[in-house]
Scaffold this motif. Structure first.
Motif, short mmCIF file in Angstrom:
data_model
loop_
_atom_site.label_atom_id
_atom_site.label_comp_id
_atom_site.label_asym_id
_atom_site.label_seq_id
_atom_site.Cartn_x
_atom_site.Cartn_y
_atom_site.Cartn_z
N GLU A 120 -90.79 63.89 79.29
CA GLU A 120 -91.08 62.69 80.08
C GLU A 120 -89.83 62.16 80.78
N LYS A 121 -88.69 62.28 80.14
CA LYS A 121 -87.43 61.87 80.77
C LYS A 121 -87.12 62.75 81.98
N ALA A 122 -87.36 64.05 81.83
CA ALA A 122 -87.13 64.97 82.95
C ALA A 122 -88.08 64.67 84.11
N ILE A 123 -89.33 64.40 83.81
CA ILE A 123 -90.30 64.07 84.85
C ILE A 123 -89.88 62.79 85.57
N ALA A 124 -89.51 61.78 84.81
CA ALA A 124 -89.10 60.50 85.40
C ALA A 124 -87.87 60.66 86.30
N GLY A 125 -86.99 61.59 85.96
CA GLY A 125 -85.78 61.81 86.74
C GLY A 125 -85.92 62.93 87.76
N SER A 126 -87.13 63.44 87.94
CA SER A 126 -87.40 64.55 88.88
C SER A 126 -86.50 65.75 88.60
N GLU A 127 -86.26 66.02 87.33
CA GLU A 127 -85.44 67.16 86.91
C GLU A 127 -86.35 68.27 86.41
N LEU A 128 -85.91 69.51 86.60
CA LEU A 128 -86.70 70.64 86.14
C LEU A 128 -86.13 71.28 84.87
N GLU A 129 -84.99 70.78 84.39
CA GLU A 129 -84.41 71.30 83.16
C GLU A 129 -84.59 70.32 82.01
N VAL A 130 -84.92 70.89 80.85
CA VAL A 130 -85.15 70.08 79.66
C VAL A 130 -84.36 70.69 78.51
N GLN A 131 -83.72 69.84 77.72
CA GLN A 131 -82.95 70.27 76.55
C GLN A 131 -83.83 70.11 75.31
N TYR A 132 -84.03 71.22 74.57
CA TYR A 132 -84.75 71.20 73.30
C TYR A 132 -83.78 71.63 72.22
N GLY A 133 -83.23 70.69 71.50
CA GLY A 133 -82.27 71.04 70.46
C GLY A 133 -81.09 71.77 71.07
N ASP A 134 -80.92 73.04 70.70
CA ASP A 134 -79.81 73.83 71.24
C ASP A 134 -80.24 74.72 72.41
N LYS A 135 -81.47 74.55 72.89
CA LYS A 135 -81.97 75.37 74.00
C LYS A 135 -82.19 74.51 75.23
N ARG A 136 -81.92 75.10 76.38
CA ARG A 136 -82.17 74.43 77.66
C ARG A 136 -83.18 75.29 78.41
N ILE A 137 -84.25 74.64 78.85
CA ILE A 137 -85.32 75.35 79.56
C ILE A 137 -85.41 74.81 80.97
N ARG A 138 -85.51 75.73 81.94
CA ARG A 138 -85.68 75.35 83.34
C ARG A 138 -87.10 75.72 83.75
N PHE A 139 -87.85 74.72 84.19
CA PHE A 139 -89.21 74.93 84.65
C PHE A 139 -89.18 75.30 86.13
N ARG A 140 -90.19 76.02 86.59
CA ARG A 140 -90.23 76.46 87.98
C ARG A 140 -90.65 75.38 88.95
N SER A 141 -91.44 74.44 88.45
CA SER A 141 -91.95 73.39 89.34
C SER A 141 -92.27 72.14 88.52
N MET A 142 -92.45 71.04 89.22
CA MET A 142 -92.84 69.80 88.56
C MET A 142 -94.24 69.95 87.95
N ASP A 143 -95.09 70.70 88.63
CA ASP A 143 -96.44 70.94 88.11
C ASP A 143 -96.37 71.65 86.75
N GLU A 144 -95.51 72.65 86.64
CA GLU A 144 -95.36 73.37 85.38
C GLU A 144 -94.82 72.44 84.29
N LEU A 145 -93.90 71.58 84.66
CA LEU A 145 -93.34 70.61 83.72
C LEU A 145 -94.41 69.64 83.23
N GLU A 146 -95.24 69.18 84.15
CA GLU A 146 -96.32 68.25 83.78
C GLU A 146 -97.36 68.93 82.89
N ARG A 147 -97.64 70.20 83.14
CA ARG A 147 -98.57 70.93 82.27
C ARG A 147 -97.99 71.09 80.86
#
Length: 70
Positions: free
Chosen positions: A12-39
């Motif tokens: 939700e923080k990434a969506i609010a900031g229009s960012e496509l990368e999200v940090q999960y613990g020690d992993k960083r994931i880059r989503f291809r699109s905002m739609d993919e992030l919202e899903r």
């Protein structure tokens, strides 16, 4: 994978900031699109609700094709 509230907060923080990368613990994931992030956010919410024994809310997505609507 068992999701946590922290995972949902990160999405939700990434969506609010229009960012496509999200940090999960020690992993960083880059989503291809905002739609993919919202899903991903919707799936995490669904899993968290199921784990808590709550019935999922129905999610309806509407896309505007750009033709015929005024």
């Amino acid at each position: 994978m068992a999701y946590t509230q922290k995972d949902l907060d990160a999405i939700e923080k990434a969506i609010a900031g229009s960012e496509l990368e999200v940090q999960y613990g020690d992993k960083r994931i880059r989503f291809r699109s905002m739609d993919e992030l919202e899903r991903a956010r919707d799936r995490i919410k669904l899993e968290l609700n199921r784990a808590a024994g709550r019935r999922p809310k129905k999610i309806v997505r509407v896309r505007n094709a750009g033709k015929g609507l005024r």
